[in-house]
Design a protein around this motif. Sequence first.
Motif, short mmCIF file in Angstrom:
data_model
loop_
_atom_site.label_atom_id
_atom_site.label_comp_id
_atom_site.label_asym_id
_atom_site.label_seq_id
_atom_site.Cartn_x
_atom_site.Cartn_y
_atom_site.Cartn_z
N SER A 106 64.31 4.42 12.77
CA SER A 106 63.90 5.33 11.70
C SER A 106 64.41 4.80 10.36
CB SER A 106 64.46 6.73 11.95
OG SER A 106 65.84 6.74 11.67
N ASP A 107 63.85 5.36 9.29
CA ASP A 107 64.23 4.93 7.95
C ASP A 107 65.67 5.28 7.61
OD1 ASP A 107 61.73 3.88 7.59
OD2 ASP A 107 60.92 5.67 6.63
N SER A 108 66.28 6.15 8.42
CA SER A 108 67.68 6.51 8.13
C SER A 108 68.64 5.39 8.53
CB SER A 108 68.05 7.80 8.85
OG SER A 108 67.92 7.64 10.24
N GLU A 109 68.16 4.41 9.33
CA GLU A 109 69.01 3.26 9.70
C GLU A 109 68.66 2.07 8.82
OE1 GLU A 109 71.03 4.53 11.61
OE2 GLU A 109 69.76 6.15 12.32
N LYS A 110 69.66 1.24 8.56
CA LYS A 110 69.41 0.00 7.83
C LYS A 110 68.66 -0.95 8.77
CE LYS A 110 71.76 -3.41 5.00
NZ LYS A 110 72.14 -4.64 5.69
N VAL A 111 67.47 -1.38 8.35
CA VAL A 111 66.62 -2.21 9.21
C VAL A 111 66.36 -3.54 8.51
CG1 VAL A 111 64.34 -2.34 10.27
CG2 VAL A 111 65.55 -0.17 10.24
N PRO A 112 66.44 -4.67 9.21
CA PRO A 112 66.82 -4.76 10.62
C PRO A 112 68.32 -4.57 10.85
CG PRO A 112 66.48 -6.96 9.70
CD PRO A 112 66.12 -5.99 8.62
N GLN A 113 68.66 -4.26 12.11
CA GLN A 113 70.07 -4.30 12.49
C GLN A 113 70.42 -5.78 12.61
OE1 GLN A 113 73.25 -2.92 15.95
NE2 GLN A 113 71.09 -2.96 16.50
N ILE A 114 71.33 -6.25 11.77
CA ILE A 114 71.75 -7.65 11.81
C ILE A 114 73.25 -7.70 11.95
CG2 ILE A 114 71.87 -9.85 10.59
CD1 ILE A 114 69.37 -9.19 9.13
N GLY A 115 73.73 -8.46 12.92
CA GLY A 115 75.16 -8.67 13.05
C GLY A 115 75.69 -8.22 14.39
N TRP A 116 76.99 -8.00 14.42
CA TRP A 116 77.69 -7.73 15.67
C TRP A 116 77.72 -6.23 15.95
CZ3 TRP A 116 79.33 -11.81 18.60
CH2 TRP A 116 79.28 -13.06 17.98
N TYR A 135 81.50 -7.11 21.85
CA TYR A 135 80.58 -7.30 20.72
C TYR A 135 79.56 -8.39 21.02
CZ TYR A 135 83.07 -4.21 17.57
OH TYR A 135 83.61 -3.10 16.98
N MET A 136 78.30 -8.12 20.67
CA MET A 136 77.21 -9.08 20.81
C MET A 136 76.48 -9.18 19.46
SD MET A 136 77.00 -10.32 23.89
CE MET A 136 78.35 -10.03 25.03
N TYR A 137 75.79 -10.29 19.27
CA TYR A 137 75.07 -10.52 18.01
C TYR A 137 73.61 -10.07 18.15
CZ TYR A 137 73.47 -12.63 13.73
OH TYR A 137 72.95 -12.81 12.47
N LEU A 138 73.17 -9.22 17.21
CA LEU A 138 71.82 -8.65 17.26
C LEU A 138 71.08 -8.86 15.94
CD1 LEU A 138 73.67 -5.81 18.68
CD2 LEU A 138 71.42 -6.04 19.70
#
Length: 193
Positions: A106-116, A135-138
């Motif tokens: 949704s627009d309430s999340e920072k998109v894209p999700q980048i990082g750990w 932790y994984m990298y996405l």
Amino acid sequence: MKIVIINYGAGNIQSIKFAIQRLGYEAVLSHDEAEIRNADKVIFPGVGEASSAMQMLKATGLDKVIPTLRQPVLGICLGMQLMCNYCEEGDTQGLGIFDCDVIKFSDSEKVPQIGWNQIENLKSNLFKGIKEQEYMYLVHSFYVPMNDKAIATTNYGLKYASALQEKNFYGVQFHPEKSSKAGSQILQNFLNL
């Protein structure tokens, strides 16, 4: 052990190949049906936009081959998403291996999700030796909602399925090849399946 990384023009295949080499194995890059069917392990990567990636799969006939594979198959990032029924990105029909859909954050999340980010609720031999909340990298803008195929979850404003399993098919939303020691362990676990 024969390891094939499916090469269909939509993957960060070199970084996966190098990650496999660091574990002491060689992987072949291929879109040849016979070579893929004869592999002991198949890795199905994916980076980019879902509908164009699916068009490339269809152009090589791999959209018919992948769902019929019998050996362990690991979908990574967009590879996992294409293994689902449907992806909102580009209104894309997927391979139907995982009975779930892929939707946009949704627009309430920072998109894209980048990082750990953390993975938890780990439920498979794929995560042998991996601790909860590792932790994984996405890097992604679309996600798979919680469902009964989830073998790991991640929180990003909401809880979603960050790994899936259906029989011999495994999918991870994160990039194990970019996720340091724990990511290497997941790749080794896959090769051990």
